[in-house]
Design an enzyme around this catalytic site. Structure first.
Site, PDB file in Angstrom:
ATOM      1  N   LYS A  14      45.037  41.892  44.014  1.00  0.00           N
ATOM      2  CA  LYS A  14      44.746  41.818  45.461  1.00  0.00           C
ATOM      3  C   LYS A  14      44.978  40.411  46.003  1.00  0.00           C
ATOM      4  O   LYS A  14      45.586  40.246  47.046  1.00  0.00           O
ATOM      5  CB  LYS A  14      43.271  42.158  45.746  1.00  0.00           C
ATOM      6  CG  LYS A  14      42.866  43.576  45.544  1.00  0.00           C
ATOM      7  CD  LYS A  14      41.441  43.805  46.055  1.00  0.00           C
ATOM      8  CE  LYS A  14      40.375  42.945  45.406  1.00  0.00           C
ATOM      9  NZ  LYS A  14      40.117  43.222  44.000  1.00  0.00           N
ATOM     10  N   ARG A  17      33.057  45.945  49.710  1.00  0.00           N
ATOM     11  CA  ARG A  17      32.925  46.369  48.316  1.00  0.00           C
ATOM     12  C   ARG A  17      31.867  47.456  48.145  1.00  0.00           C
ATOM     13  O   ARG A  17      31.648  47.919  47.015  1.00  0.00           O
ATOM     14  CB  ARG A  17      32.522  45.165  47.473  1.00  0.00           C
ATOM     15  CG  ARG A  17      33.690  44.515  46.713  1.00  0.00           C
ATOM     16  CD  ARG A  17      33.099  43.370  45.962  1.00  0.00           C
ATOM     17  NE  ARG A  17      33.763  42.900  44.818  1.00  0.00           N
ATOM     18  CZ  ARG A  17      34.615  41.872  44.801  1.00  0.00           C
ATOM     19  NH1 ARG A  17      35.009  41.317  45.909  1.00  0.00           N
ATOM     20  NH2 ARG A  17      35.077  41.426  43.657  1.00  0.00           N
ATOM     21  N   ARG A  63      44.169  35.389  33.210  1.00  0.00           N
ATOM     22  CA  ARG A  63      44.597  34.726  34.446  1.00  0.00           C
ATOM     23  C   ARG A  63      44.024  33.303  34.591  1.00  0.00           C
ATOM     24  O   ARG A  63      42.922  33.011  34.130  1.00  0.00           O
ATOM     25  CB  ARG A  63      44.321  35.588  35.676  1.00  0.00           C
ATOM     26  CG  ARG A  63      42.886  35.802  36.021  1.00  0.00           C
ATOM     27  CD  ARG A  63      42.793  36.806  37.172  1.00  0.00           C
ATOM     28  NE  ARG A  63      41.407  36.955  37.585  1.00  0.00           N
ATOM     29  CZ  ARG A  63      41.017  37.782  38.539  1.00  0.00           C
ATOM     30  NH1 ARG A  63      41.880  38.528  39.187  1.00  0.00           N
ATOM     31  NH2 ARG A  63      39.734  37.859  38.856  1.00  0.00           N
ATOM     32  N   ARG A 112      38.408  31.294  35.778  1.00  0.00           N
ATOM     33  CA  ARG A 112      37.146  31.488  36.500  1.00  0.00           C
ATOM     34  C   ARG A 112      36.043  31.789  35.499  1.00  0.00           C
ATOM     35  O   ARG A 112      36.255  32.539  34.563  1.00  0.00           O
ATOM     36  CB  ARG A 112      37.294  32.670  37.471  1.00  0.00           C
ATOM     37  CG  ARG A 112      37.906  32.265  38.789  1.00  0.00           C
ATOM     38  CD  ARG A 112      38.241  33.436  39.634  1.00  0.00           C
ATOM     39  NE  ARG A 112      37.221  34.484  39.669  1.00  0.00           N
ATOM     40  CZ  ARG A 112      37.316  35.580  40.412  1.00  0.00           C
ATOM     41  NH1 ARG A 112      38.379  35.743  41.191  1.00  0.00           N
ATOM     42  NH2 ARG A 112      36.381  36.501  40.401  1.00  0.00           N
ATOM     43  N   ARG A 133      31.864  43.752  35.925  1.00  0.00           N
ATOM     44  CA  ARG A 133      32.499  43.827  37.246  1.00  0.00           C
ATOM     45  C   ARG A 133      33.257  45.155  37.398  1.00  0.00           C
ATOM     46  O   ARG A 133      33.274  45.749  38.483  1.00  0.00           O
ATOM     47  CB  ARG A 133      33.442  42.630  37.447  1.00  0.00           C
ATOM     48  CG  ARG A 133      32.662  41.343  37.691  1.00  0.00           C
ATOM     49  CD  ARG A 133      33.498  40.106  37.478  1.00  0.00           C
ATOM     50  NE  ARG A 133      34.649  40.029  38.351  1.00  0.00           N
ATOM     51  CZ  ARG A 133      35.733  39.301  38.090  1.00  0.00           C
ATOM     52  NH1 ARG A 133      35.820  38.599  36.978  1.00  0.00           N
ATOM     53  NH2 ARG A 133      36.731  39.287  38.940  1.00  0.00           N
TER      54      ARG A 133
HETATM   55  P1  AMP Z   1      36.323  38.216  43.634  1.00  0.00           P
HETATM   56  O1  AMP Z   1      36.866  36.832  43.710  1.00  0.00           O
HETATM   57  O2  AMP Z   1      36.694  39.054  44.806  1.00  0.00           O
HETATM   58  O3  AMP Z   1      36.633  38.886  42.316  1.00  0.00           O
HETATM   59  O4  AMP Z   1      34.725  38.079  43.701  1.00  0.00           O
HETATM   60  C1  AMP Z   1      34.004  37.354  42.707  1.00  0.00           C
HETATM   61  C2  AMP Z   1      32.529  37.689  42.783  1.00  0.00           C
HETATM   62  O5  AMP Z   1      32.031  37.317  44.079  1.00  0.00           O
HETATM   63  C3  AMP Z   1      32.193  39.168  42.649  1.00  0.00           C
HETATM   64  O6  AMP Z   1      32.102  39.585  41.309  1.00  0.00           O
HETATM   65  C4  AMP Z   1      30.854  39.233  43.385  1.00  0.00           C
HETATM   66  O7  AMP Z   1      29.827  38.699  42.592  1.00  0.00           O
HETATM   67  C5  AMP Z   1      31.072  38.266  44.544  1.00  0.00           C
HETATM   68  N1  AMP Z   1      31.656  38.960  45.724  1.00  0.00           N
HETATM   69  C6  AMP Z   1      32.886  38.747  46.277  1.00  0.00           C
HETATM   70  N2  AMP Z   1      33.076  39.537  47.340  1.00  0.00           N
HETATM   71  C7  AMP Z   1      31.956  40.290  47.468  1.00  0.00           C
HETATM   72  C8  AMP Z   1      31.547  41.321  48.356  1.00  0.00           C
HETATM   73  N3  AMP Z   1      32.355  41.767  49.337  1.00  0.00           N
HETATM   74  N4  AMP Z   1      30.323  41.871  48.168  1.00  0.00           N
HETATM   75  C9  AMP Z   1      29.500  41.436  47.205  1.00  0.00           C
HETATM   76  N5  AMP Z   1      29.819  40.487  46.312  1.00  0.00           N
HETATM   77  C10 AMP Z   1      31.034  39.906  46.443  1.00  0.00           C
END
Ligand code: AMP
Length: 214
Positions: free
Chosen positions: A14, A89, A128, A161, A172
């Protein structure tokens, strides 16, 4: 006007596709994960509240995320469109987004769901790397940097990360299946959903994503 959502599990690409779309259409990529990581880095109150959830691979509470998004969507750079990456989400977040957009007198133009077989995601995520300086993405299997742990573009140091460790990734993925996958039906019912096969080279996926937006 392109008001878009990119949907899909962790590791489907994404972020990469959102960056490419942002450049093509000159509209901002709004990644809630990136915003939260910046909040943690600056040691803000929101960052402190979010850090524990993120470390465990759990979702940050909906009310915090919705407040963050409502503020971001009022910034001027979103006037010609935006790409939401990693948001919504949960169903309550999607409903909250509907209300925010109604208040701002805007509407969604499309939701693109990028699909990659579940078994491939753990490997994709744990390999990654991102540049700590310019944010460029690399993958030690599919798009490795020319010099180990060094950015091809700016020479910055590459890092993984903290939540890309295998056990956190599994959590996740579980959270994705339980909380986020129901959004596919939510947007199908609104006739906004387009599905793209993400198990292809980045450029082919991008061509397919762009095709859905014509
Ligand atoms: P991402 O970079 O999108 O994979 O997000 C990393 C982490 O941030 C996720 O595993 C959640 O802990 C938190 N996070 C990101 N976006 C959201 C969202 N829309 N709702 C809740 N938690 C989020």
């Amino acid at each position: 006007m392109k008001n878009l959502i990119l949907l899909g599990g962790p590791g489907v690409g994404k972020g990469t596709q959102a960056k490419m779309l942002a450049e093509k259409y000159s509209i901002p990529q709004i990644s809630t994960g990136d915003i939260l990581r910046a909040e943690i880095k600056s040691d803000s109150e929101l960052g402190k509240q979010a850090a524990g959830y993120m470390k465990r691979g759990d979702l940050v509470p909906d009310d915090l995320i919705l407040a963050m998004i409502e503020k971001r969507l009022q910034e001027d750079d979103t006037a010609n469109g935006f790409i939401l990456d990693g948001f919504p989400r949960t169903i309550p977040q999607a409903e909250g987004l509907d209300s925010i957009l109604a208040r701002l007198e805007r509407r969604l133009d499309g939701v693109v769901d990028i699909e990659v077989p579940y078994e491939k995601l753990v490997q994709r995520i744990t390999s990654r790397w991102g540049c700590s300086e310019c944010g460029a993405d690399f993958n030690s299997l599919s798009s490795p940097p020319q010099v180990v742990e060094t950015c091809d573009h700016c020479g910055g140091r590459l890092q993984q990360r903290p939540d890309d460790k295998e056990e956190t990734v599994r959590q996740r993925l579980l959270v994705y299946r339980e909380k986020t996958a129901p959004l596919i039906d939510y947007y199908k019912r609104k006739s906004l959903l387009k599905i793209v096969d993400g198990d292809k080279p980045v450029e082919s996926v991008f061509a397919a994503v762009c095709n859905t937006l014509i």
